[in-house]
Design an enzyme around this catalytic site. Structure first.
Site, short mmCIF file in Angstrom:
data_model
loop_
_atom_site.label_atom_id
_atom_site.label_comp_id
_atom_site.label_asym_id
_atom_site.label_seq_id
_atom_site.Cartn_x
_atom_site.Cartn_y
_atom_site.Cartn_z
N LYS A 59 40.17 -16.36 -32.84
CA LYS A 59 41.59 -16.52 -33.20
C LYS A 59 41.76 -17.51 -34.36
O LYS A 59 42.67 -17.37 -35.18
CB LYS A 59 42.42 -16.95 -32.00
CG LYS A 59 43.01 -15.78 -31.23
CD LYS A 59 42.03 -15.12 -30.31
CE LYS A 59 41.63 -13.74 -30.61
NZ LYS A 59 40.63 -13.20 -29.68
N GLY A 188 31.21 0.09 -32.85
CA GLY A 188 32.06 -0.16 -31.68
C GLY A 188 33.46 -0.55 -32.09
O GLY A 188 33.65 -1.55 -32.79
N VAL A 191 37.90 -4.15 -28.68
CA VAL A 191 38.69 -5.33 -29.07
C VAL A 191 37.91 -6.22 -30.05
O VAL A 191 38.41 -6.58 -31.12
CB VAL A 191 39.06 -6.15 -27.81
CG1 VAL A 191 39.83 -7.39 -28.18
CG2 VAL A 191 39.85 -5.31 -26.84
N ILE A 192 36.67 -6.55 -29.68
CA ILE A 192 35.89 -7.50 -30.50
C ILE A 192 35.59 -6.90 -31.87
O ILE A 192 35.76 -7.57 -32.90
CB ILE A 192 34.61 -7.93 -29.74
CG1 ILE A 192 34.98 -8.69 -28.48
CG2 ILE A 192 33.70 -8.78 -30.64
CD1 ILE A 192 33.84 -8.98 -27.53
N ARG A 280 29.69 -5.90 -23.37
CA ARG A 280 28.98 -7.10 -22.94
C ARG A 280 28.36 -6.84 -21.57
O ARG A 280 28.86 -6.05 -20.79
CB ARG A 280 29.95 -8.29 -22.90
CG ARG A 280 30.51 -8.58 -24.30
CD ARG A 280 31.40 -9.80 -24.32
NE ARG A 280 30.77 -11.01 -23.91
CZ ARG A 280 29.99 -11.78 -24.70
NH1 ARG A 280 29.76 -11.43 -25.95
NH2 ARG A 280 29.47 -12.89 -24.24
N ALA A 328 39.22 -13.70 -20.41
CA ALA A 328 39.21 -15.11 -20.04
C ALA A 328 40.24 -15.41 -18.95
O ALA A 328 39.96 -16.14 -18.00
CB ALA A 328 39.46 -15.97 -21.26
N HIS A 452 69.01 -14.58 -29.71
CA HIS A 452 69.15 -13.85 -30.97
C HIS A 452 69.06 -14.82 -32.14
O HIS A 452 69.68 -15.89 -32.08
CB HIS A 452 70.51 -13.13 -31.01
CG HIS A 452 70.75 -12.47 -32.33
ND1 HIS A 452 70.16 -11.26 -32.65
CD2 HIS A 452 71.47 -12.84 -33.41
CE1 HIS A 452 70.52 -10.92 -33.88
NE2 HIS A 452 71.32 -11.86 -34.36
C1 LIG Z 1 34.40 -12.42 -29.93
C2 LIG Z 1 35.07 -12.46 -28.59
C3 LIG Z 1 36.44 -12.60 -28.52
C4 LIG Z 1 37.07 -12.64 -27.29
N1 LIG Z 1 38.42 -12.77 -27.26
C5 LIG Z 1 39.05 -12.80 -26.08
C6 LIG Z 1 40.47 -12.98 -26.03
O1 LIG Z 1 41.13 -13.10 -27.06
N2 LIG Z 1 41.06 -13.04 -24.81
C7 LIG Z 1 40.34 -12.91 -23.65
O2 LIG Z 1 40.92 -12.97 -22.57
N3 LIG Z 1 39.01 -12.75 -23.67
C8 LIG Z 1 38.35 -12.69 -24.85
N4 LIG Z 1 36.99 -12.57 -24.86
C9 LIG Z 1 36.27 -12.47 -23.57
C10 LIG Z 1 36.12 -13.85 -22.94
O3 LIG Z 1 35.42 -14.69 -23.83
C11 LIG Z 1 35.38 -13.74 -21.62
O4 LIG Z 1 36.02 -12.80 -20.78
C12 LIG Z 1 35.35 -15.10 -20.91
O5 LIG Z 1 34.70 -16.06 -21.70
C13 LIG Z 1 34.63 -14.98 -19.57
O6 LIG Z 1 34.64 -16.23 -18.95
P1 LIG Z 1 33.50 -16.65 -17.89
O7 LIG Z 1 33.87 -18.00 -17.42
O8 LIG Z 1 33.33 -15.58 -16.91
O9 LIG Z 1 32.14 -16.69 -18.73
P2 LIG Z 1 31.71 -17.38 -20.09
O10 LIG Z 1 32.86 -17.77 -20.90
O11 LIG Z 1 30.69 -16.48 -20.69
O12 LIG Z 1 31.01 -18.73 -19.64
C14 LIG Z 1 29.82 -18.75 -18.94
C15 LIG Z 1 29.18 -20.11 -19.10
O13 LIG Z 1 28.12 -20.23 -18.17
C16 LIG Z 1 27.02 -20.84 -18.81
N5 LIG Z 1 25.82 -20.44 -18.05
C17 LIG Z 1 25.32 -19.22 -17.84
N6 LIG Z 1 24.27 -19.26 -17.02
C18 LIG Z 1 24.09 -20.56 -16.69
C19 LIG Z 1 23.18 -21.25 -15.87
N7 LIG Z 1 22.26 -20.61 -15.16
N8 LIG Z 1 23.30 -22.60 -15.80
C20 LIG Z 1 24.24 -23.29 -16.48
N9 LIG Z 1 25.15 -22.67 -17.26
C21 LIG Z 1 25.07 -21.32 -17.36
C22 LIG Z 1 27.06 -20.29 -20.22
O14 LIG Z 1 26.31 -21.10 -21.10
C23 LIG Z 1 28.57 -20.33 -20.48
O15 LIG Z 1 28.93 -21.59 -20.96
C24 LIG Z 1 36.32 -12.55 -26.09
C25 LIG Z 1 34.94 -12.44 -26.15
C26 LIG Z 1 34.31 -12.40 -27.37
C27 LIG Z 1 32.82 -12.30 -27.41
#
Ligand SMILES: Cc1cc2nc3c(=O)[nH]c(=O)nc-3n(C[C@H](O)[C@H](O)[C@H](O)COP(=O)(O)OP(=O)(O)OC[C@H]3O[C@@H](n4cnc5c(N)ncnc54)[C@H](O)[C@@H]3O)c2cc1C
Length: 473
Positions: A59, A188, A191-192, A280, A328, A452
């Site tokens: 963003k 692809g 969204v991304i 993903r 997210a 408005h």
């Molecule tokens: C380019 C891009 C743009 C995006 N834009 C949007 C958007 O605009 N809006 C939206 O809603 N979503 C968006 N997303 C998707 C969003 O980023 C994910 O859905 C979200 O981050 C998922 O959250 P999470 O907490 O499940 O995992 P993640 O955010 O992936 O976090 C997981 C964390 O766990 C850590 N981890 C993993 N395994 C271990 C371990 N064994 N020990 C310690 N740490 C570990 C990783 O290092 C990471 O920090 C986007 C994704 C991308 C790639």
């Protein structure tokens, strides 16, 4: 030194994990969060994919590139002269990195404020014993009564085209291109792919998107997808549907992609950089699920029930690493709900009212079912649509593309879906989410006073359109 013991240990500090840890601490639990993401200096960078290489940095770049495009194409309409508009890509990337760091630091501050213990490093299961889980947290071993897994996802690789982050880029590399490429390929059109393609197109790249599916934005309401395809084409984004990707070759001076087009003809796309955004995959690397017998499904996601419970007692999983949309805010909602369930409360996530946003220009946002889904489900519905062209605020903004569309039950008038393509769709969709969460009718929105001039009046008018009584169109 005795082993530290926690009520709740969260593995993963993305939006699912860090929010779960904070909510658990708010509920009175002794909570910890383990996250392994490193910043460029090797220090902690909590926030996960979202903060580091996802939602937030994308963003930031979308905003910079939009300013650039406005200065080049639209300032003149306002009587503003901006000659020799140029982009300093390094500065733009630097600003994006600052925004990311502010968010990383914000999360570390929130951990302190809420008394969440933070461990920087990998979290892995060691063993389960005496009703507790032994977990390696970086260099330490800690004990947990409850474990919440929030290890997120990684970009899917295209077989035969591994990411080198120089020529063949995942989202990570796509957010860090040093110079505007002359030609950019994107595999692809999700969204991304569309968001990253938009950033670099606005900055001057010639962007071609190759999509394997025969329809553009198949998950989006058909009328919105049609409008988006028309507008993106007008902006110069080339999108080829129904292609079959063949060999991808990376050389010093760029990448070539051999593919078969929708008519079956062999084609080659030569580009300076190639972004691969074909989805993903759930990430459980390093978690050591075997140590405790944690069950994964056939996609490699952690298997959970409707309440995010895994097959193990007191082990939960949320976010991208489990089923459901990889968003997210879905991860956050699950994180909150799980912490509340651990506290014996009734945490709740309504999958029917999770909003979706694509931050292209115009933005696309929706909640609930599409017209094609309602038809497939055999639901009788009424539709109402209002164009931004007839909205005073949109005219003042100089951003009149798109529309708001309401879908309501034919008999009860309950709102079943709202679809927006247009300015600030990402913000406008919240009203529809609230309405649907409260099971509002289209009539409810139509009768509510909207400021408005505001874009939100288009929402009210679309609700009026369901009953064929728009006032301004
Ligand atoms: C380019 C891009 C743009 C995006 N834009 C949007 C958007 O605009 N809006 C939206 O809603 N979503 C968006 N997303 C998707 C969003 O980023 C994910 O859905 C979200 O981050 C998922 O959250 P999470 O907490 O499940 O995992 P993640 O955010 O992936 O976090 C997981 C964390 O766990 C850590 N981890 C993993 N395994 C271990 C371990 N064994 N020990 C310690 N740490 C570990 C990783 O290092 C990471 O920090 C986007 C994704 C991308 C790639």
């Amino acid at each position: 030194m005795s082993t530290k013991q926690f009520d709740v240990v969260v593995i993963g500090g993305g939006p699912g994990g860090y929010i779960a840890a904070i909510r658990a601490a708010q509920l009175g639990f002794n909570a910890a969060c383990i996250d392994e993401w490193k910043n460029e200096k090797g220090g902690p960078a909590p926030g996960g994919t979202c903060t580091n290489v996802g939602c937030i940095p994308s963003k930031a770049l979308l905003q910079s590139s939009e300013h650039f495009e406005h200065a080049k194409l639209h300032f003149a309409d306002h009587g503003i002269t901006a000659d020799n508009v140029a982009i300093d890509v390094a500065k733009m990337i630097g600003r994006k990195n600052t925004v990311v760091k502010q968010n990383n630091d914000g999360i570390l501050y929130l951990f302190k404020k809420n008394k969440v213990s933070f461990f920087h490093g990998r979290g892995s299961f060691v063993a389960a014993k005496d009703g507790l889980y032994e977990i390696k947290a970086g260099e330490e071993v800690i004990l947990a009564k409850h474990v919440i897994l929030a290890t997120g996802s990684n970009a899917r690789q295209l077989p035969g085209a591994p990411f080198d982050e120089v020529n063949i880029l995942s989202n990570d590399g796509a957010l860090n291109i040093a110079d505007v490429p002359k030609k950019l390929g994107v595999i692809g059109s999700g969204v991304i792919g569309l968001e990253m393609g938009s950033v670099w197109r606005r900055l001057g790249a010639e962007v071609t998107v190759l999509e394997g599916l025969p329809t553009f934005l198949g998950a989006v309401d058909e009328s919105v997808a049609k409008e988006a395809a028309k507008l993106f084409k007008k902006q110069g984004l080339k999108i080829e549907l129904g292609v079959k990707i063949g060999e991808v070759k990376s050389a010093k001076d760029g990448v070539t992609v051999a593919y078969t087009d929708a008519k079956g003809a062999a084609q080659t796309l030569a580009v300076d950089k190639l972004i691969i955004s074909i989805g993903r995959v759930p990430n459980t690397i390093g978690l050591n699920p075997e140590a405790v017998g944690l069950k994964l499904d056939e996609r490699g996601a952690i298997e959970v029930d409707g309440d995010c419970k895994t097959n193990l007692p007191n082990v939960w999983a949320v976010g991208d690493v489990v089923r459901g949309p990889m968003l997210a805010h879905k991860a956050e909602e699950e994180g909150v709900a799980v912490a509340e369930r651990i506290a014996g409360q009734h945490g709740h996530v309504n999958f029917n009212t999770i909003p979706w946003v694509i931050y292209t220009s115009p933005e696309i946002a929706w909640v609930g079912r599409t017209e094609q889904q309602l038809k497939a489900d055999g639901v009788e519905y009424k539709a109402g649509q209002f164009p931004f062209l007839a909205n005073g605020r949109a005219r003042a903004l100089g951003d009149t593309n798109g529309f708001v569309k309401f879908l309501a039950d034919a008999k009860t008038d309950e709102i079943l879906g709202v679809h927006i393509i247009g300015p600030m769709a990402s913000e406008l969709i919240s009203e529809a989410v609230v309405a649907m969460e409260f099971k509002a009718s289209a009539e409810d929105i139509a009768r509510i006073c909207h400021a408005h001039p505001s874009l939100s009046e288009a929402t009210k008018e679309a609700a009026l359109a369901v009953d064929k009584r728009t006032l301004n169109f």
